[in-house]
Design an enzyme around this catalytic site. Structure first.
Site, short mmCIF file in Angstrom:
data_model
loop_
_atom_site.label_atom_id
_atom_site.label_comp_id
_atom_site.label_asym_id
_atom_site.label_seq_id
_atom_site.Cartn_x
_atom_site.Cartn_y
_atom_site.Cartn_z
N HIS A 17 -30.32 29.43 0.10
CA HIS A 17 -31.11 28.38 -0.11
C HIS A 17 -30.88 27.00 0.47
O HIS A 17 -29.93 26.39 0.17
CB HIS A 17 -31.20 28.09 -1.73
CG HIS A 17 -32.52 27.52 -2.27
ND1 HIS A 17 -33.69 28.13 -2.53
CD2 HIS A 17 -32.84 26.28 -2.54
CE1 HIS A 17 -34.61 27.12 -2.64
NE2 HIS A 17 -34.02 26.26 -2.75
N ASP A 19 -32.78 23.14 1.56
CA ASP A 19 -34.42 22.59 1.38
C ASP A 19 -34.32 21.49 2.40
O ASP A 19 -35.18 20.52 2.10
CB ASP A 19 -34.29 21.59 -0.06
CG ASP A 19 -34.52 22.51 -1.29
OD1 ASP A 19 -35.77 22.94 -1.14
OD2 ASP A 19 -33.69 22.97 -2.15
N GLU A 128 -40.14 28.84 -3.08
CA GLU A 128 -39.42 28.36 -4.14
C GLU A 128 -40.34 28.19 -5.25
O GLU A 128 -40.70 26.96 -5.34
CB GLU A 128 -38.25 27.08 -3.81
CG GLU A 128 -37.60 26.91 -5.16
CD GLU A 128 -36.53 25.90 -4.98
OE1 GLU A 128 -35.76 25.83 -5.76
OE2 GLU A 128 -36.97 25.24 -4.00
N HIS A 155 -40.55 27.78 -10.63
CA HIS A 155 -39.52 26.72 -10.38
C HIS A 155 -39.29 26.31 -11.73
O HIS A 155 -38.86 26.73 -12.74
CB HIS A 155 -40.13 25.73 -9.35
CG HIS A 155 -39.21 24.62 -8.99
ND1 HIS A 155 -39.09 23.41 -9.39
CD2 HIS A 155 -37.95 24.88 -8.35
CE1 HIS A 155 -38.05 22.78 -8.78
NE2 HIS A 155 -37.33 23.68 -8.17
N HIS A 201 -34.39 29.96 -11.46
CA HIS A 201 -35.19 29.31 -12.25
C HIS A 201 -36.17 29.85 -13.07
O HIS A 201 -36.93 29.12 -13.96
CB HIS A 201 -36.38 28.39 -11.15
CG HIS A 201 -35.74 27.44 -10.34
ND1 HIS A 201 -35.71 25.94 -10.96
CD2 HIS A 201 -35.25 27.45 -9.04
CE1 HIS A 201 -35.12 25.36 -10.00
NE2 HIS A 201 -34.75 26.08 -8.94
N HIS A 222 -29.93 30.74 -5.66
CA HIS A 222 -29.05 29.56 -5.79
C HIS A 222 -28.72 29.43 -7.39
O HIS A 222 -29.36 28.59 -7.98
CB HIS A 222 -29.56 28.24 -5.32
CG HIS A 222 -30.88 27.89 -5.60
ND1 HIS A 222 -32.21 28.67 -5.40
CD2 HIS A 222 -31.33 26.64 -6.06
CE1 HIS A 222 -33.21 28.14 -5.94
NE2 HIS A 222 -32.92 26.85 -6.11
N ASP A 291 -27.93 25.15 -2.04
CA ASP A 291 -28.90 24.25 -2.39
C ASP A 291 -28.68 22.91 -1.79
O ASP A 291 -29.25 21.89 -2.40
CB ASP A 291 -28.79 24.03 -4.06
CG ASP A 291 -30.27 23.71 -4.51
OD1 ASP A 291 -31.31 23.85 -3.74
OD2 ASP A 291 -30.25 23.65 -5.96
#
Length: 400
Positions: A17, A19, A128, A155, A201, A222, A291
């Site tokens: 993961h 971003d 995600e 999420h 999540h 993650h 992450d």
């Protein structure tokens, strides 16, 4: 460090993961022409840091916030998928999109290893948050066709079909006691098409339900160990053991709040999570899920993606064998991918699920309902009561 680099030259490091695409959205509104990914600053990730960190394969997150739910989540998610594709096309010497096809079969292990052999970073996509689907199995399948290879079921908000991790705190009530019936449909359809199911999540109830329902291994892209840091985004020991029994993987998160449950953490404390997961459920279920660029605090010693070799060196220092380290680097994820694809191939005779979510579970002011009987009546300007009134009027006229 020499031993760490040697192992990383033999086995691809696959991270679950990152971003960076969201950073491109927020800093440049996805105008990739204005970005130089070699020199990009104020991010955890750029091409130079990737190369220093020996990052061989990356799941790039196609993330959009929960506030897009019931609004423009699908459009914004498609734009994030698009920017990931454009990253790979703009920098073909650095990135290779990992969706090779042999006949009708997608074989990701071969694509990842091809990129590794060419010293490129194999690039994959994870969406995600289930809100990105707008509760549509058709959207799920379309995103798979665009290269999405995992879906994080929630999420930090409930969807119309699944509860998120905040349900396990005092911050949000449960809406579905885990998964709704449509949520269970979605798990089966993800198995059928070969999409990885990501339980980062979600609520603990959803974790257990999916582990019971799924025919294929699952991932936590993650998340870390709850016993080390009791944050509800982390994975409890009993779930770790179920992940082991399911042949899945937990990819350890580097966010300080998930490492130490505080704003301060260091590399050694991240390694504590690796040690704990190995002790409870074995090294076969461990991976890396940094992450990076999705969090604002990372541990000392793991400041950006260039620092992965330092963590590998720490594991070796703690007595991890080369076999165990290579498994965590990438072999575990490659095994999971292969097993998910075997389940997919075993379900080739099953047609796509086209039973939509019940309209009353998704009805809102920003959604039309074409195809639903009740929505057709409303769309034509006739409510049920007005149709009854008109029918009575017609019958009265006929009786005159």
């Amino acid at each position: 460090m020499t031993n760490a680099l040697t192992l990383m030259s033999q086995t691809p490091l696959i991270d679950g993961h990152n971003d960076l695409p969201w950073q491109i959205r927020m800093k440049f509104n996805n105008q990739l022409n204005k970005v130089d990914l070699y020199t990009l600053q104020n991010t955890h990730t750029n091409i130079q840091k990737i190369r220093e960190g020996r990052l061989a394969a990356q799941f790039w997150a196609a993330y959009v916030p929960c506030e897009t739910q019931y609004k423009d989540a699908v459009r914004q998610t498609l734009e994030q998928i698009d920017v990931i594709h454009r990253m790979c096309k703009k920098y073909p010497e650095a990135f290779m999109f990992a969706t090779s096809k042999k006949g009708y079969t997608v074989i990701h292990k071969e694509d990842i290893m091809d990129a590794f052999d060419q010293n490129k970073t194999a690039s994959l996509i994870g969406v995600e948050g289930g809100h990105s689907l707008d509760s549509s199995l058709g959207t799920l399948r379309t995103m798979y066709q665009l290269g999405v290879r995992y879906l994080t079921l929630t999420h930090s908000c409930n969807t119309p079909w699944a509860d998120n991790w905040l349900v396990d705190t005092v911050d949000e009530p449960s809406q579905h006691n885990g998964l709704s019936e449509f949520g269970k449909q979605l798990i089966s359809e993800m198995n059928r098409i070969g999409m990885l199911i990501d339980l980062a999540h979600v609520s603990e109830r959803v974790m257990n339900q999916v582990l019971d329902l799924s025919k294929a291994p699952i991932i936590f892209s993650h998340s870390s160990a709850y016993a080390v840091c009791p944050h509800k985004r982390n994975v409890p020991d009993d779930v770790l053991r179920k992940v082991r029994d399911k042949n899945g993987i937990v990819m350890v998160n580097f966010y300080n709040e998930h490492v130490t449950c505080s704003q301060i953490a260091n590399l050694s404390q991240v390694a504590d999570h690796f040690d704990h997961i190995k002790r409870v459920a074995g090294y076969h279920i461990i991976g890396f899920g940094g992450d990076y660029d999705g969090v604002n605090r990372v541990p000392e010693g793991l400041e950006d993606v260039s620092k992965y070799p330092a963590l590998v060196a720490e594991l070796l220092k703690r007595g991890w064998t080369s076999v165990e380290v290579k498994a965590a680097l990438g072999e575990n994820l490659l095994r999971v991918f292969g097993e998910v694809e075997k389940v997919r191939d075993s379900m080739t005779g099953i047609p796509p699920d086209d039973l939509p979510i019940p309209y009353e579970e998704v009805k809102n002011d920003c959604r039309t309902g074409y195809g639903y009987l009740v929505a057709n009546s409303a769309a034509s300007g006739w409510s049920f009561s007005s149709l009854i009134t008109a029918l009575i009027f017609t019958l009265n006229c006929l009786s005159v």
